[in-house]
Each structure stands twice: as structure tokens, then as C-alpha cells.
Design an enzyme around this catalytic site. Structure first.
Site, mmCIF file in Angstrom:
data_model
loop_
_atom_site.group_PDB
_atom_site.id
_atom_site.type_symbol
_atom_site.label_atom_id
_atom_site.label_comp_id
_atom_site.label_asym_id
_atom_site.label_seq_id
_atom_site.Cartn_x
_atom_site.Cartn_y
_atom_site.Cartn_z
ATOM 1 N N LYS A 88 -7.325 -1.585 -21.950
ATOM 2 C CA LYS A 88 -7.766 -0.324 -22.553
ATOM 3 C C LYS A 88 -8.473 0.547 -21.538
ATOM 4 C CE LYS A 88 -11.727 0.531 -24.469
ATOM 5 N NZ LYS A 88 -12.927 1.350 -24.101
ATOM 6 N N ASN A 89 -9.364 -0.046 -20.733
ATOM 7 C CA ASN A 89 -10.153 0.763 -19.789
ATOM 8 C C ASN A 89 -9.340 1.245 -18.598
ATOM 9 O OD1 ASN A 89 -12.312 0.691 -21.427
ATOM 10 N ND2 ASN A 89 -13.396 -0.931 -20.327
ATOM 11 N N CYS A 129 -24.105 6.804 -25.296
ATOM 12 C CA CYS A 129 -23.328 5.584 -25.576
ATOM 13 C C CYS A 129 -23.948 4.870 -26.770
ATOM 14 C CB CYS A 129 -23.425 4.641 -24.394
ATOM 15 S SG CYS A 129 -22.037 4.786 -23.357
ATOM 16 N N ARG A 150 -25.672 8.133 -21.344
ATOM 17 C CA ARG A 150 -24.501 8.039 -20.478
ATOM 18 C C ARG A 150 -24.620 9.132 -19.427
ATOM 19 N NH1 ARG A 150 -19.569 6.127 -21.848
ATOM 20 N NH2 ARG A 150 -18.137 6.202 -20.129
ATOM 21 N N ASP A 204 -18.920 -6.104 -20.336
ATOM 22 C CA ASP A 204 -18.145 -5.951 -21.579
ATOM 23 C C ASP A 204 -17.832 -7.288 -22.238
ATOM 24 O OD1 ASP A 204 -16.241 -3.088 -20.384
ATOM 25 O OD2 ASP A 204 -18.282 -3.310 -21.124
ATOM 26 N N ARG A 233 -11.008 0.724 -31.489
ATOM 27 C CA ARG A 233 -10.907 1.546 -30.264
ATOM 28 C C ARG A 233 -10.318 0.757 -29.110
ATOM 29 N NH1 ARG A 233 -16.199 3.744 -28.235
ATOM 30 N NH2 ARG A 233 -14.779 4.285 -26.553
HETATM 31 C C1 EPZ Z 1 -16.938 1.848 -17.955
HETATM 32 O O1 EPZ Z 1 -17.925 2.742 -18.461
HETATM 33 C C2 EPZ Z 1 -16.304 1.185 -19.163
HETATM 34 N N1 EPZ Z 1 -15.673 2.201 -20.006
HETATM 35 C C3 EPZ Z 1 -17.371 0.429 -19.964
HETATM 36 O O2 EPZ Z 1 -16.675 -0.298 -20.977
HETATM 37 C C4 EPZ Z 1 -18.060 -0.589 -19.053
HETATM 38 O O3 EPZ Z 1 -19.129 -1.183 -19.757
HETATM 39 C C5 EPZ Z 1 -18.585 0.094 -17.779
HETATM 40 O O4 EPZ Z 1 -17.540 0.827 -17.126
HETATM 41 C C6 EPZ Z 1 -19.143 -0.914 -16.777
HETATM 42 O O5 EPZ Z 1 -18.115 -1.800 -16.405
HETATM 43 C C7 EPZ Z 1 -14.443 2.634 -19.648
HETATM 44 O O6 EPZ Z 1 -13.876 2.220 -18.653
HETATM 45 C C8 EPZ Z 1 -13.814 3.653 -20.578
HETATM 46 P P1 EPZ Z 1 -20.334 3.055 -15.317
HETATM 47 P P2 EPZ Z 1 -18.620 3.808 -17.446
HETATM 48 O O7 EPZ Z 1 -20.228 4.460 -14.877
HETATM 49 O O8 EPZ Z 1 -17.637 4.248 -16.438
HETATM 50 C C9 EPZ Z 1 -24.884 4.245 -14.705
HETATM 51 C C10 EPZ Z 1 -16.071 -0.981 -23.132
HETATM 52 O O9 EPZ Z 1 -16.674 -1.720 -23.939
HETATM 53 N N2 EPZ Z 1 -24.390 5.570 -14.307
HETATM 54 O O10 EPZ Z 1 -19.745 1.977 -14.476
HETATM 55 O O11 EPZ Z 1 -19.300 4.841 -18.246
HETATM 56 C C11 EPZ Z 1 -24.654 3.963 -16.195
HETATM 57 O O12 EPZ Z 1 -25.693 4.498 -16.974
HETATM 58 C C12 EPZ Z 1 -16.847 0.049 -22.355
HETATM 59 O O13 EPZ Z 1 -14.856 -1.068 -22.885
HETATM 60 C C13 EPZ Z 1 -25.292 6.494 -13.789
HETATM 61 O O14 EPZ Z 1 -26.488 6.233 -13.665
HETATM 62 O O15 EPZ Z 1 -19.724 2.891 -16.782
HETATM 63 C C14 EPZ Z 1 -24.635 2.455 -16.237
HETATM 64 O O16 EPZ Z 1 -25.961 1.978 -16.266
HETATM 65 C C15 EPZ Z 1 -18.298 0.104 -22.771
HETATM 66 N N3 EPZ Z 1 -24.834 7.723 -13.424
HETATM 67 C C16 EPZ Z 1 -24.020 2.074 -14.884
HETATM 68 O O17 EPZ Z 1 -24.138 3.220 -14.049
HETATM 69 C C17 EPZ Z 1 -23.507 8.066 -13.534
HETATM 70 O O18 EPZ Z 1 -23.142 9.214 -13.168
HETATM 71 C C18 EPZ Z 1 -22.545 1.702 -14.954
HETATM 72 O O19 EPZ Z 1 -21.878 2.753 -15.610
HETATM 73 C C19 EPZ Z 1 -22.616 7.116 -14.058
HETATM 74 C C20 EPZ Z 1 -23.071 5.869 -14.430
#
Ligand code: EPZ
Length: 428
Positions: free
Chosen positions: A22-23, A117, A122, A305, A397
């Protein structure tokens, strides 16, 4: 609205086929907007996130339709809009990828700020930092992020934190920028590699995906093609945990075992039998399991996840386990729901102390996010009696045919309308 009604106690056994990731699919579908041609993406999971993105592409002037099971045809030649307003994107987190794709294609993107989120804020500061490094300016007005660039020029970008979304978004904005872009401290998840491979098969020039340094040489334009989505690491991990939690024996097919290393290692540590084949993994468990501690980390560490699912399994082990959530600020909201089932868990910030050995009993519980929903289903399979899991929109989802796959393994689970009594479900 519907709910799952689950009668616990069945040991899962048999074979299950894992769907496309999915991701990865959500990123590939948006990345197709960069291609003024037709892209065919295979092994796309039929989950609600897929349909929401198909709708967005159609609203932007393109066309997206399934031409066979799992085969999605996207024609982005006529896409002529770079604005994705709130009502269009509010349902889906992956809409943040529209920023990179529309900026990369038009030099301009106006996308609604992604909402909070289910487990914390987010932020998109790293996404915006990357776009600015490529020469873009942005402003936030009326709930929309407006990003524009006269010209996108390759740059060096260091990611302060490892971010899947920011890495993918910058990659998309950079594929047709002038010159070379280097992303340092890049995320290395399997779906990052999948997006890079997809873009390369459409004519991009991306090297290093899967390592923490990704180099992107801008090209004039991309061309259409066909590309298969990789198997879903998280769905596979969810079924591995469910097999262990019910003390079952399950062959999980259509996986890439390498992507499951951290999950397999943790299950082996607990005493679960894991057998790896070329594209499948067998999970067998018929006795007591030892407690285990784990910390979630960016890939190749233990995936966040799978944190709710693995924590739920720890409830059936002997002893006290410690779970540390290192990626998200607040991803233990679902613990409250497990407590309704008799779980003994103490949460302190990013740490949860899990007392094993207790008995779970069935109860009405409510999903707080996609993976928490899957964990509550696993708890229902483990529990004594009937569990009702509400708020299935989250599970829908990201898990294709979830109850059908579980039922084929012997689980007593059925989907019912919220108001329907469990006894009517023929389960209790
Ligand atoms: C992706 O989210 C996945 N979603 C999430 O899966 C997954 O938990 C996450 O990656 C971590 O592996 C999709 O791929 C659609 P990140 P994403 O940017 O990209 C911080 C599921 O259940 N951050 O890697 O949003 C953020 O707050 C979902 O399938 C910043 O600080 O995650 C977090 O603490 C839930 N600034 C960390 O980084 C930014 O600009 C990791 O977030 C971006 C992120």
C-alpha cells in the site's frame, strides 16, 4: 459503518497470498502524474487509499482505471491542474506526494496541508526544505501550501530526520530538475526503492535508492511503461504476527523475505519457528513464547507500522517486555482499547511496558488508526469470547480482503453492520 465480529481461539493454518504494498502503490500512483504518457501499474492493492488517489487523478484531468485485477492504467497526458484543494485530498495522508509530483511536472503545486495523523502531528518541514533547495518558494494560504519555481535546479539536501515522505517527495520533484540532486540521510524503506525503480523504468536517472545517499540526475521528460508494485512488507508482517499469536502454522506467500528480516529475527528470538523460501515464509508456533523488547526504527530497523501488532503478540508471552516507539510521538493510543480486553500495559511517553501471561477477553473496541486496527483484530483472535472491532474505515485503507484472508486461514471473523448484534453474526 461496519464492524468485525471475532470469536477468539482458532489457530490460523494454511496459506495466504500477500497483496501489493500500500505504501508503495500510493506513491507510484501519484508519481505517474510526472509522466505525460500512459503508465500501467500492476499488483495494486484494492484498498480505499487506492480509490481515493484514482479519484484525485481523474479530478486533475487525467484518467485512472483498473483494467484487470490489480492492474491500474493511468493516463496523465491531459492533466492540466496543479491545485488539489482540501475536499479533494483531506481523506488521505499520501496526498502530500501531490506536492512533489505537481511541482515536478508544472513548476507549481497548490495542495491542502496534510491533516494531523492518527498518532501525532504530521510536519512537512523536510518536504518544504527539499523543495526550496531545488529553487522553489512556498507560502501557506487558505489551508493550501502554494509551492512554485521558475526553474527546478538540482541541489544537495541533507534530511535532518529520516523521512519516507520527504525522501519520495523530493525524488519526484528532482527527476526533471536541471542537474544533479543528492539526498543525504535518505529513508531506505522498500517502497523508496520501488518508487525509484518505477521512475527509472519511466526514464528517470536515480541511483542509490535503498542507501542513505540517493543521486538524481534530471532528465528532459519521462515516458510511459508498465511496472509491478512490490509485495507489502507490513501486511506480510501482520500475518506473521497473527500466525504466532494464535499458535498456528501459516505459509505466507508472495513476499520478499529480505524485507521481513527484522520481524523474523524478533519472532525467532521469542521462540517462533520461521522457515524462509524464495518468495514465501512459513510461521509455526505451538508452545509458550519468550518475552522480547523492541524499538521501532527506520528501515532496516523494526518497522513502526508493525509496532501495534507485535506489542499485542507480546501479551501472550511469558514475562515483561519493553516497547519503544522511536518514529512517531504518540503511537500508543490503541493501548487503551487493549486494556478493555484485560491487557496489562503501562505507557510512559515513547515507552510501553507490556506484562505477558495474562488472558485477553473479548470486548467492543475501536480502531484508532490502520495498524492499530490490525492489532485489535489479532487481539480478538487471541481472546476468549467475542470481540467487536469498530471503525473499519482505517483497516480498509491498507488491508485488501482482510477478513476473507483471515477466514481462509480458519479465523472466526465476519463483517457486520455496526448496529447488528454479535449473536446474529452467527459467530458467538
Ligand atoms: C510513511 O509516513 C508511511 N505512510 C507511514 O505508514 C509510516 O509509519 C512512516 O512512513 C514511517 O515509516 C506512507 O507511506 C503513506 P515519515 P510518512 O515522513 O512519510 C517526522 C501506515 O500505517 N517528519 O517517514 O509521513 C515525522 O513526524 C502509515 O501505513 C518530520 O519531522 O512518515 C515522523 O516522526 C502510518 N518532518 C518521522 O519524521 C517532515 O517533514 C517519520 O515520518 C516529515 C516527517
Amino acid at each position: 459503518m461496519s464492524k468485525y465480529v471475532i470469536l477468539g481461539g482458532a489457530k490460523l493454518s494454511g496459506e495466504v497470498e500477500i497483496s501489493g504494498a500500500k505504501n508503495s502503490a500510493v506513491a507510484l500512483i501519484v508519481a505517474a502524474l510526472l509522466v505525460k504518457d500512459v503508465c500501467v501499474i500492476e499488483n495494486v492493492p484494492a484498498v480505499s487509499d487506492t480509490y481515493v488517489l484514482m479519484d484525485i487523478i481523474n479530478q486533475l484531468g487525467g484518467s485512472a482505471e483498473f483494467i484487470d485485477k490489480g492492474v491500474l492504467r493511468i493516463d496523465a497526458r491531459l492533466v492540466d491542474k496543479f491545485e488539489a484543494p482540501y475536499e479533494m485530498v483531506s481523506k488521505i495522508r499520501a496526498s502530500s506526494y501531490l506536492m512533489g509530483a505537481l511541482l515536478g511536472r508544472f513548476g507549481h503545486a497548490r495542495v491542502a496541508m496534510p491533516g494531523g495523523c492518527d498518532f501525532g502531528v504530521r510536519p512537512i518541514d523536510l518536504h518544504l526544505k527539499g523543495f526550496m533547495a531545488l529553487g522553489a518558494q512556498y507560502s501557506v494560504e487558505y489551508g493550501l501550501v502554494d509551492i512554485r519555481a521558475e526553474k527546478l535546479t538540482g541541489a544537495g539536501i541533507y534530511m535532518d530526520k529520516v523521512s519516507v515522505g520527504a525522501t519520495i517527495n523530493v525524488m519526484m520533484a528532482a527527476v526533471m530538475a536541471e542537474g544533479q540532486t543528492v539526498i543525504e540521510n535518505a529513508a531506505k524503506e522498500p517502497h523508496i526503492v520501488d518508487v525509484a525503480n518505477f521512475l527509472n523504468s519511466m526514464g528517470a536517472n536515480i541511483k542509490g535508492a535503498g542507501t542513505d545517499i540517493i543521486k538524481i540526475k534530471g532528465v528532459e521528460a519521462l515516458h510511459g511503461g508498465t511496472y509491478p508494485v512490490i509485495p507489502d512488507q507490513i501486511e506480510a508482517g501482520t500475518f506473521m504476527v497473527a500466525a504466532a499469536a494464535t499458535r498456528g502454522d501459516v505459509l505466507i506467500k508472495n513476499v520478499i523475505p529480505k524485507h521481513l528480516d527484522s520481524i523474523s529475527a524478533k519472532l525467532l528470538e521469542m521462540g517462533v519457528e520461521i522457515t524462509e523460501y524464495d518468495d514465501s515464509v512459513r510461521v509455526k508456533c505451538d508452545g509458550p513464547l519468550k518475552k522480547a523488547n523492541f524499538t521501532t526504527m527506520p528501515y532496516p530497523g523494526f518497522p513502526t507500522d508493525l509496532q501495534p501488532q507485535m506489542l499485542t503478540l507480546l501479551l501472550s508471552t511469558e514475562g515483561t517486555s519493553i516497547v519503544t516507539e522511536n518514529v512517531w510521538d504518540n503511537r500508543f493510543k490503541y493501548v487503551e482499547e487493549l486494556r478493555r480486553m484485560g491487557a496489562n500495559i503501562t505507557v510512559d511517553g515513547r515507552c510501553a511496558v507490556v506484562e505477558g501471561g495474562g488472558k485477553l477477553t473479548g470486548s467492543p473496541v475501536s480502531s484508532t488508526d490502520l495498524r492499530a486496527g490490525a492489532a485489535l483484530v489479532i487481539a480478538g483472535l487471541m481472546a476468549d469470547g467475542v470481540t467487536e472491532v469498530y471503525n473499519l474505515k482505517y483497516i480498509d485503507r491498507g488491508y485488501e480482503s482482510f477478513e476473507q484472508k483471515l477466514r481462509s486461514l480458519g479465523a472466526q471473523i465476519t463483517r457486520r453492520k455496526d448496529g447488528e448484534k454479535s449473536k446474529d453474526a452467527g459467530i458467538a
